[in-house]
Design a protein around this motif. Structure first.
Motif, PDB file in Angstrom:
ATOM      1  N   ALA A   9      24.805 -31.441  -7.201  1.00 29.38           N
ATOM      2  CA  ALA A   9      23.746 -30.938  -6.324  1.00 29.38           C
ATOM      3  C   ALA A   9      22.406 -31.594  -6.666  1.00 29.38           C
ATOM      4  O   ALA A   9      21.643 -31.968  -5.757  1.00 29.38           O
ATOM      5  CB  ALA A   9      23.636 -29.423  -6.445  1.00 29.38           C
ATOM      6  N   LEU A  10      22.133 -31.774  -7.956  1.00 23.84           N
ATOM      7  CA  LEU A  10      20.907 -32.449  -8.374  1.00 23.84           C
ATOM      8  C   LEU A  10      20.894 -33.901  -7.907  1.00 23.84           C
ATOM      9  O   LEU A  10      19.887 -34.396  -7.417  1.00 23.84           O
ATOM     10  CB  LEU A  10      20.759 -32.374  -9.898  1.00 23.84           C
ATOM     11  CG  LEU A  10      19.517 -33.031 -10.479  1.00 23.84           C
ATOM     12  CD1 LEU A  10      18.266 -32.262 -10.056  1.00 23.84           C
ATOM     13  CD2 LEU A  10      19.618 -33.101 -11.993  1.00 23.84           C
ATOM     14  N   LEU A  11      22.023 -34.570  -8.052  1.00 24.93           N
ATOM     15  CA  LEU A  11      22.144 -35.960  -7.607  1.00 24.93           C
ATOM     16  C   LEU A  11      21.880 -36.087  -6.108  1.00 24.93           C
ATOM     17  O   LEU A  11      21.089 -36.925  -5.670  1.00 24.93           O
ATOM     18  CB  LEU A  11      23.531 -36.501  -7.944  1.00 24.93           C
ATOM     19  CG  LEU A  11      23.806 -37.918  -7.508  1.00 24.93           C
ATOM     20  CD1 LEU A  11      23.370 -38.871  -8.608  1.00 24.93           C
ATOM     21  CD2 LEU A  11      25.260 -38.111  -7.204  1.00 24.93           C
ATOM     22  N   VAL A  12      22.504 -35.240  -5.320  1.00 24.13           N
ATOM     23  CA  VAL A  12      22.327 -35.290  -3.865  1.00 24.13           C
ATOM     24  C   VAL A  12      20.892 -34.955  -3.489  1.00 24.13           C
ATOM     25  O   VAL A  12      20.277 -35.632  -2.656  1.00 24.13           O
ATOM     26  CB  VAL A  12      23.325 -34.324  -3.173  1.00 24.13           C
ATOM     27  CG1 VAL A  12      22.992 -34.154  -1.709  1.00 24.13           C
ATOM     28  CG2 VAL A  12      24.748 -34.823  -3.341  1.00 24.13           C
ATOM     29  N   PHE A  13      20.325 -33.929  -4.101  1.00 22.12           N
ATOM     30  CA  PHE A  13      18.961 -33.511  -3.769  1.00 22.12           C
ATOM     31  C   PHE A  13      17.945 -34.602  -4.083  1.00 22.12           C
ATOM     32  O   PHE A  13      17.107 -34.948  -3.252  1.00 22.12           O
ATOM     33  CB  PHE A  13      18.609 -32.217  -4.523  1.00 22.12           C
ATOM     34  CG  PHE A  13      17.188 -31.780  -4.320  1.00 22.12           C
ATOM     35  CD1 PHE A  13      16.806 -31.191  -3.125  1.00 22.12           C
ATOM     36  CD2 PHE A  13      16.241 -31.971  -5.308  1.00 22.12           C
ATOM     37  CE1 PHE A  13      15.494 -30.786  -2.923  1.00 22.12           C
ATOM     38  CE2 PHE A  13      14.932 -31.576  -5.122  1.00 22.12           C
ATOM     39  CZ  PHE A  13      14.561 -30.983  -3.925  1.00 22.12           C
ATOM     40  N   ILE A  21      18.545 -44.088  -7.387  1.00 22.86           N
ATOM     41  CA  ILE A  21      19.814 -43.671  -7.973  1.00 22.86           C
ATOM     42  C   ILE A  21      19.994 -44.242  -9.366  1.00 22.86           C
ATOM     43  O   ILE A  21      20.782 -43.733 -10.164  1.00 22.86           O
ATOM     44  CB  ILE A  21      20.987 -44.061  -7.039  1.00 22.86           C
ATOM     45  CG1 ILE A  21      22.269 -43.309  -7.382  1.00 22.86           C
ATOM     46  CG2 ILE A  21      21.238 -45.552  -7.086  1.00 22.86           C
ATOM     47  CD1 ILE A  21      22.240 -41.882  -7.001  1.00 22.86           C
ATOM     48  N   ILE A  22      19.209 -45.270  -9.691  1.00 18.52           N
ATOM     49  CA  ILE A  22      19.297 -45.901 -11.009  1.00 18.52           C
ATOM     50  C   ILE A  22      18.943 -44.905 -12.115  1.00 18.52           C
ATOM     51  O   ILE A  22      19.527 -44.931 -13.195  1.00 18.52           O
ATOM     52  CB  ILE A  22      18.368 -47.136 -11.083  1.00 18.52           C
ATOM     53  CG1 ILE A  22      18.767 -48.191 -10.055  1.00 18.52           C
ATOM     54  CG2 ILE A  22      18.327 -47.724 -12.477  1.00 18.52           C
ATOM     55  CD1 ILE A  22      20.149 -48.758 -10.259  1.00 18.52           C
ATOM     56  N   TRP A  23      17.991 -44.028 -11.854  1.00 19.47           N
ATOM     57  CA  TRP A  23      17.671 -43.032 -12.880  1.00 19.47           C
ATOM     58  C   TRP A  23      18.186 -41.642 -12.532  1.00 19.47           C
ATOM     59  O   TRP A  23      18.334 -40.791 -13.399  1.00 19.47           O
ATOM     60  CB  TRP A  23      16.171 -43.003 -13.203  1.00 19.47           C
ATOM     61  CG  TRP A  23      15.306 -42.369 -12.180  1.00 19.47           C
ATOM     62  CD1 TRP A  23      14.680 -42.989 -11.154  1.00 19.47           C
ATOM     63  CD2 TRP A  23      14.981 -40.983 -12.075  1.00 19.47           C
ATOM     64  NE1 TRP A  23      13.985 -42.074 -10.414  1.00 19.47           N
ATOM     65  CE2 TRP A  23      14.150 -40.829 -10.957  1.00 19.47           C
ATOM     66  CE3 TRP A  23      15.308 -39.853 -12.806  1.00 19.47           C
ATOM     67  CZ2 TRP A  23      13.651 -39.605 -10.558  1.00 19.47           C
ATOM     68  CZ3 TRP A  23      14.798 -38.628 -12.401  1.00 19.47           C
ATOM     69  CH2 TRP A  23      13.972 -38.506 -11.289  1.00 19.47           C
ATOM     70  N   VAL A  24      18.500 -41.390 -11.272  1.00 19.96           N
ATOM     71  CA  VAL A  24      19.010 -40.069 -10.881  1.00 19.96           C
ATOM     72  C   VAL A  24      20.423 -39.844 -11.421  1.00 19.96           C
ATOM     73  O   VAL A  24      20.746 -38.749 -11.879  1.00 19.96           O
ATOM     74  CB  VAL A  24      18.973 -39.921  -9.339  1.00 19.96           C
ATOM     75  CG1 VAL A  24      19.749 -38.716  -8.882  1.00 19.96           C
ATOM     76  CG2 VAL A  24      17.537 -39.838  -8.856  1.00 19.96           C
ATOM     77  N   ALA A  25      21.257 -40.876 -11.397  1.00 13.97           N
ATOM     78  CA  ALA A  25      22.642 -40.728 -11.872  1.00 13.97           C
ATOM     79  C   ALA A  25      22.704 -40.384 -13.364  1.00 13.97           C
ATOM     80  O   ALA A  25      23.424 -39.451 -13.738  1.00 13.97           O
ATOM     81  CB  ALA A  25      23.444 -41.986 -11.563  1.00 13.97           C
ATOM     82  N   PRO A  26      21.967 -41.079 -14.236  1.00  9.61           N
ATOM     83  CA  PRO A  26      22.013 -40.669 -15.646  1.00  9.61           C
ATOM     84  C   PRO A  26      21.444 -39.269 -15.902  1.00  9.61           C
ATOM     85  O   PRO A  26      21.949 -38.545 -16.765  1.00  9.61           O
ATOM     86  CB  PRO A  26      21.166 -41.728 -16.362  1.00  9.61           C
ATOM     87  CG  PRO A  26      21.174 -42.903 -15.471  1.00  9.61           C
ATOM     88  CD  PRO A  26      21.272 -42.359 -14.080  1.00  9.61           C
ATOM     89  N   VAL A  27      20.435 -38.884 -15.150  1.00  7.09           N
ATOM     90  CA  VAL A  27      19.876 -37.536 -15.315  1.00  7.09           C
ATOM     91  C   VAL A  27      20.915 -36.492 -14.900  1.00  7.09           C
ATOM     92  O   VAL A  27      21.110 -35.482 -15.584  1.00  7.09           O
ATOM     93  CB  VAL A  27      18.562 -37.381 -14.513  1.00  7.09           C
ATOM     94  CG1 VAL A  27      18.124 -35.931 -14.439  1.00  7.09           C
ATOM     95  CG2 VAL A  27      17.475 -38.235 -15.124  1.00  7.09           C
ATOM     96  N   SER A  28      21.608 -36.753 -13.809  1.00  5.34           N
ATOM     97  CA  SER A  28      22.653 -35.828 -13.365  1.00  5.34           C
ATOM     98  C   SER A  28      23.802 -35.777 -14.369  1.00  5.34           C
ATOM     99  O   SER A  28      24.367 -34.717 -14.620  1.00  5.34           O
ATOM    100  CB  SER A  28      23.176 -36.241 -11.993  1.00  5.34           C
ATOM    101  OG  SER A  28      22.153 -36.180 -11.040  1.00  5.34           O
ATOM    102  N   ALA A  29      24.149 -36.938 -14.941  1.00  9.09           N
ATOM    103  CA  ALA A  29      25.197 -36.964 -15.965  1.00  9.09           C
ATOM    104  C   ALA A  29      24.764 -36.166 -17.193  1.00  9.09           C
ATOM    105  O   ALA A  29      25.591 -35.501 -17.838  1.00  9.09           O
ATOM    106  CB  ALA A  29      25.516 -38.403 -16.344  1.00  9.09           C
ATOM    107  N   MET A  30      23.479 -36.220 -17.519  1.00  7.52           N
ATOM    108  CA  MET A  30      22.968 -35.451 -18.649  1.00  7.52           C
ATOM    109  C   MET A  30      23.107 -33.947 -18.378  1.00  7.52           C
ATOM    110  O   MET A  30      23.492 -33.183 -19.270  1.00  7.52           O
ATOM    111  CB  MET A  30      21.504 -35.790 -18.904  1.00  7.52           C
ATOM    112  CG  MET A  30      20.903 -35.056 -20.074  1.00  7.52           C
ATOM    113  SD  MET A  30      19.173 -35.433 -20.364  1.00  7.52           S
ATOM    114  CE  MET A  30      18.405 -34.807 -18.885  1.00  7.52           C
TER     115      MET A  30
END
Length: 131
Positions: A9-13, A21-30
């Motif tokens: 949900a965080l990734l999509v938002f 997406i370069i920094w959103v994906a690692p944040v979502s993985a965290m």
């Protein structure tokens, strides 16, 4: 399970809000790692980075050929020629660019070179990744 849903949900938002997406994906993985009870460093170095490397390795030829094709279209003027044909032959009565279908088609095939030329020639105000 709740961590995966929360991370997705965080990734999509954030992606919808226009963040890279370069920094959103690692944040979502965290978020997924922390809510799943995993240690943060091993989750990144073993799980996340290994998956990223496997993805990049398997799709690298496609990325490389797409970049070469886009650059070839830009250098030869083919992208500008196709874009000019779309803009000149496909206008709505209001004078707005009516090439929405063509932009979606070229965007679907990731030919952002043509999309960028169409938007430049017709002064449309849409966001094209990398354009």
């Amino acid at each position: 399970m709740i961590g995966i849903v929360l991370g997705l949900a965080l990734l999509v938002f954030l992606a919808y809000k226009g963040y890279s997406i370069i920094w959103v994906a690692p944040v979502s993985a965290m978020v997924v790692a922390l809510t799943g009870g995993l240690s943060l460093l091993p989750a990144y170095t073993d799980t996340y980075m290994q998956g990223l490397v496997d993805f990049a390795k398997s799709w690298f030829p496609m990325f490389l050929l797409g970049a070469i094709f886009g650059k070839a279209m830009e250098v030869t003027g083919a992208a500008h020629s196709v874009a000019k044909k779309i803009v000149l032959n496909d206008r709505s009565p209001e004078g707005n660019p009516g090439g929405d279908y063509q932009l979606r088609y070229f965007g679907l095939w990731r030919n952002f070179t043509v999309c960028g030329c169409v938007c430049h020639l017709s002064d449309c105000r849409i966001l094209i990744p990398g354009g």
